[in-house]
Scaffold this active site. Structure first.
Site, mmCIF file in Angstrom:
data_model
loop_
_atom_site.group_PDB
_atom_site.id
_atom_site.type_symbol
_atom_site.label_atom_id
_atom_site.label_comp_id
_atom_site.label_asym_id
_atom_site.label_seq_id
_atom_site.Cartn_x
_atom_site.Cartn_y
_atom_site.Cartn_z
ATOM 1 N N ALA A 48 -18.107 -27.707 3.598
ATOM 2 C CA ALA A 48 -19.071 -27.293 4.461
ATOM 3 C C ALA A 48 -19.016 -27.544 5.850
ATOM 4 O O ALA A 48 -19.535 -26.745 6.803
ATOM 5 C CB ALA A 48 -20.439 -27.762 3.924
ATOM 6 N N LYS B 293 -20.533 -23.917 13.846
ATOM 7 C CA LYS B 293 -21.259 -22.491 13.441
ATOM 8 C C LYS B 293 -21.960 -21.906 14.580
ATOM 9 O O LYS B 293 -22.265 -20.769 14.506
ATOM 10 C CB LYS B 293 -21.789 -22.828 12.048
ATOM 11 C CG LYS B 293 -22.773 -23.628 11.995
ATOM 12 C CD LYS B 293 -23.576 -23.658 10.751
ATOM 13 C CE LYS B 293 -24.963 -24.568 10.726
ATOM 14 N NZ LYS B 293 -25.421 -24.833 9.375
ATOM 15 N N ILE C 230 -16.936 -22.764 2.316
ATOM 16 C CA ILE C 230 -18.155 -22.265 2.970
ATOM 17 C C ILE C 230 -17.891 -21.449 4.072
ATOM 18 O O ILE C 230 -18.001 -21.832 5.362
ATOM 19 C CB ILE C 230 -19.656 -23.300 3.286
ATOM 20 C CG1 ILE C 230 -19.443 -24.299 2.218
ATOM 21 C CG2 ILE C 230 -20.890 -22.659 3.354
ATOM 22 C CD1 ILE C 230 -19.716 -23.766 0.596
ATOM 23 N N LYS D 101 -20.094 -13.723 9.693
ATOM 24 C CA LYS D 101 -19.576 -13.623 11.054
ATOM 25 C C LYS D 101 -18.039 -13.471 11.091
ATOM 26 O O LYS D 101 -17.497 -13.267 11.895
ATOM 27 C CB LYS D 101 -20.216 -14.513 12.088
ATOM 28 C CG LYS D 101 -21.647 -14.642 12.454
ATOM 29 C CD LYS D 101 -22.074 -15.436 13.209
ATOM 30 C CE LYS D 101 -23.588 -15.433 13.377
ATOM 31 N NZ LYS D 101 -24.300 -15.404 12.025
ATOM 32 N N GLY E 50 -34.166 -21.481 8.148
ATOM 33 C CA GLY E 50 -34.364 -23.252 8.296
ATOM 34 C C GLY E 50 -33.162 -23.880 8.429
ATOM 35 O O GLY E 50 -33.110 -25.230 8.885
ATOM 36 N N SER E 51 -31.886 -23.450 8.757
ATOM 37 C CA SER E 51 -30.806 -24.092 9.147
ATOM 38 C C SER E 51 -30.761 -24.361 10.613
ATOM 39 O O SER E 51 -31.687 -23.813 11.366
ATOM 40 C CB SER E 51 -29.443 -23.273 8.724
ATOM 41 O OG SER E 51 -29.314 -22.327 9.592
ATOM 42 N N VAL F 169 -33.322 -18.573 13.670
ATOM 43 C CA VAL F 169 -34.373 -18.171 14.770
ATOM 44 C C VAL F 169 -35.672 -18.466 14.233
ATOM 45 O O VAL F 169 -36.589 -18.628 15.118
ATOM 46 C CB VAL F 169 -34.004 -16.604 15.019
ATOM 47 C CG1 VAL F 169 -32.913 -16.361 15.596
ATOM 48 C CG2 VAL F 169 -34.307 -15.989 13.598
ATOM 49 N N THR G 133 -32.387 -12.077 21.821
ATOM 50 C CA THR G 133 -31.303 -11.405 22.763
ATOM 51 C C THR G 133 -31.263 -9.723 22.925
ATOM 52 O O THR G 133 -30.998 -9.555 23.758
ATOM 53 C CB THR G 133 -29.880 -11.917 21.877
ATOM 54 O OG1 THR G 133 -29.844 -11.262 20.797
ATOM 55 C CG2 THR G 133 -29.733 -13.332 22.065
ATOM 56 N N GLU H 64 -21.592 -12.266 20.580
ATOM 57 C CA GLU H 64 -22.674 -12.044 19.753
ATOM 58 C C GLU H 64 -22.877 -10.271 19.407
ATOM 59 O O GLU H 64 -22.604 -9.925 20.416
ATOM 60 C CB GLU H 64 -23.866 -12.509 20.154
ATOM 61 C CG GLU H 64 -25.241 -12.209 19.149
ATOM 62 C CD GLU H 64 -26.614 -12.879 19.423
ATOM 63 O OE1 GLU H 64 -27.156 -13.397 18.801
ATOM 64 O OE2 GLU H 64 -26.820 -12.750 20.831
#
Length: 659
Positions: free
Chosen positions: A363, A367, A405, A409, A450-451, A455, A472, A549
């Site tokens: 993991a 990121k 993991i 993206k 919650g990571s 957002v 954005t 993005e």
């Protein structure tokens, strides 16, 4: 006077209560005599003789029933029930004694006595409650409770005894409860909830549905979304059952309730396949995904769990948390906290050999999209070479299963982070073809609630500070999943891999970020401030897409996807490189990274089968700052100096200065 009574010690209050009960019991028997008897003195003597025997027994029964332990201000059904039982017992005992003594008209005498005693002893307590707890709730926030079931009733009772909220209305979908009254509070239909909020001057809406499914809660929240008041929720049933939270500990509505996706029960065979009775290692164990993987893994009963983490504090925090869980749940799992970087293969191999690791969950990764854009070289080294070094160490140490993991993206990436994760996938696909010692697979999924970098906590913080909320782009969409569900599915997917498999988690329906922000605002009782609503509370600012993005994320490169043994895990057949081709690419990529040649790094990632669509200008902060050819040449010369030579030069320079 009231203050003096309230300040009395508990023993004095009990004596007063006994004295008052004694007075009213005597009054009741005398009143009954006057009402039912003809004034015969002999009858009065018999009645008083029987009553003298009954009175202390009645008081003793009241005491054993806990009537004198009840706090008068909060007297409830239990205390009134004790009064009823005690009076009935007293009346029955008195009737028996009257029969023995030959009292006339004893039936009417006992009935009148019982009724008068019940009215006086019970009434004095209700009156005292009203006196000591006046019905002045003007300082309380008026609330409406959605859900008149057992949880709603418990919540209302707790709030009635509290000092913050005053429940004035229930609403419930159950038509049998509508038009009734519970705890003196009327129950209505949810259809008229908007009118009720205005008519009753409601300041909060409390959701009392702890055992409802997420899909059901989402239906309710959709109905409540446009109300001009905050919506709060009571804790979930699991928190109430284990005692970690009380029913009146209100909290913001959880975002997973807005998504409305119910978790699927895990397949235990898959959940334990790579964990139960084995030595498991998690890289990046202190991160948001890595730490949740560790929580899930220790409940799968491994022999040992090796926590591999670069951050000292993150490693300390997750080790401490896991040990508390193990102690609380009585688990027998050995925790081994190891500090180290995934960019050091020798360290990785030594750790894996020493502890005889059988399963690795990789993991560890950078990121955060913009930060990797600003630090291209480190991002590629950590995500691509870190994965390669960890995988090579696993092969040499004889690890059975290796699970990467990955991220959504990595599919047709438009940023360096996504492209580096796709290259990491290609590394494992190449190694899976090249050897058969270690079984490699990768699990790809989207954003988790919650990571770090999510957002949702950012929006909450911005709303609490009064805004603005920054997004954005107004059309940007993302897939979301809770961290526990993602970690659980990762463990199960890893058990299905045969070698080089790419697993894709079913993320449900994509969510428009702007809509998510608006719903969060509405549930907090706030309104968006824009041209149509200039008097709104909080403005939403669209800042423009960040470097690398894109508006929407995908989970599949192609259409070659198949179902697996789990309804929310799919397997994808995607293009890969042979190990020789991959080695050649990694060699060139290493040289480009060593030379800080960011443009070459981008070109190499584009040349690989990543479908890397890099439309942004190079945004690496170091390269951007190195705007002159001379500075670039200095950086190139520094990269060619070995660490030993660099240190020796510094030591020689220091010796010269000392001399």
């Amino acid at each position: 006077m009231l203050a003096w009574l309230l300040a009395l010690p508990r023993s004095a209050k009990r004596i007063i209560s006994v004295a008052i009960d004694t007075f009213f019991l005597i009054f009741s028997v005398l009143f009954a005599f006057i009402l039912t008897q003809d004034g015969d003195t002999l009858q009065l003597q018999k009645i008083l003789l029987a009553f003298v025997v009954t009175l202390p027994i009645t008081i003793l029964v009241f005491t054993r029933l806990g009537l004198y332990r009840a706090v008068i201000r909060y007297v409830g059904q239990h205390a009134l029930g004790a009064v009823l039982f005690g009076i009935v017992f007293s009346a029955v005992l008195l009737a028996g004694l009257f029969a023995l003594l030959g009292v006339h008209n004893r039936t009417s005498l006992v009935v009148v006595y019982g009724l008068v005693a019940l009215v006086t002893s019970g009434g004095i307590r209700l009156g005292a409650r009203m006196l000591f707890q006046p019905n002045n709730n003007s300082h309380k926030t008026r609330v409406l409770i959605y859900g008149a079931g057992s949880s709603g009733r418990q919540l209302a009772q707790a709030l009635l005894n509290g000092e913050q909220y005053q429940p004035v209305m229930f609403v419930d979908d159950d038509t049998t409860l509508q038009r009734s009254t519970i705890l003196g509070i009327p129950v209505s239909s949810p259809d008229g909830i908007a009118n009720l909020v205005k008519q009753k001057n409601i300041g909060r809406l409390l959701l009392a549905m702890p055992s409802a499914s997420r899909s059901r809660r989402r239906e309710v929240l959709d109905r409540l979304g446009d109300l001009p008041i905050p919506v709060l929720s009571i804790p979930g049933m699991s928190d109430l059952v284990d005692g970690s939270m009380r029913i009146d500990e209100l909290q913001d509505v959880k975002i997973e309730d807005l998504l409305g996706r119910d978790p699927v029960a895990p397949v235990k065979k898959l959940l334990h396949a790579n964990i139960k009775g084995k030595v498991v290692m998690v890289t990046g164990a202190g991160g948001s995904i890595g730490s949740e993987l560790c929580r899930q893994i220790i409940r799968g009963e491994p022999v040992t769990l090796v926590l591999f983490e670069l951050s000292e504090y993150a490693l300390y925090a997750i080790e401490r948390e896991l040990k508390l869980i193990i102690e609380a749940d009585g688990l027998e799992v050995k925790i081994v906290p190891v500090m180290g970087s995934v960019q050091k293969q020798a360290r990785l191999e030594t750790v894996m050999r020493t502890f005889a690791v059988q399963t690795v969950y990789h993991a560890a990764a950078y990121k955060h999209v913009p930060l990797v854009e600003y630090n291209v070289v480190e991002g590629v080294y950590n995500n691509v070479f870190g994965t390669w070094f960890t995988a090579e160490a696993a092969i040499k140490a004889g690890v059975e299963t290796f699970v990467l993991i990955s991220t959504d993206k990595a599919v047709r990436p438009t940023n360096v982070m996504g492209a580096s994760k796709r290259l990491a996938e290609l590394v494992l696909q190449g190694l899976a073809q090249h050897q058969s010692k270690t079984r490699f697979c990768m699990v790809r999924f989207g954003n988790v609630l919650g990571s770090s970098g999510s957002v949702v906590p950012l929006f909450r913080e911005q709303i609490r500070k009064g805004g603005p909320i920054t997004i954005t782009h107004k059309d940007i969409i993302r897939y979301f999943m809770t961290i526990p569900e993602a970690a659980q599915l990762v463990v199960q997917a890893g058990a299905m891999g045969k070698g080089g498999d790419v697993f894709v988690l079913d993320m449900g329906e994509p969510v428009r970020i702007a809509d998510l922000a608006v719903r969060m605002l509405h549930l907090m009782g706030l309104e968006v401030r824009d041209e149509q609503h200039p008097s709104g509370d909080i403005e939403i600012l669209y800042t423009g897409l960040r470097p690398g993005e894109k508006l929407y994320e995908e989970l599949l490169v192609g259409n070659n996807v198949r179902q697996t043994d789990h309804p929310r895990i799919m397997a994808a057949d995607e293009v890969s490189l042979s190990w020789q081709e991959m080695l050649h690419l990694l060699s060139r990529l290493d040289k480009a990274c060593s030379a800080f040649a960011v443009e070459d790094i981008i070109a190499l990632m584009r040349a690989a089968p990543t479908e890397f669509n890099y439309t942004s200008a190079t945004s690496d902060l170091v390269v951007t700052a190195a705007c002159s050819l001379e500075l670039k040449q200095q950086i190139q010369s520094v990269s060619d100096i070995s660490l030993k030579g660099f240190a020796s030069g510094k030591i020689a320079q220091a010796d010269k200065q000392i001399a």
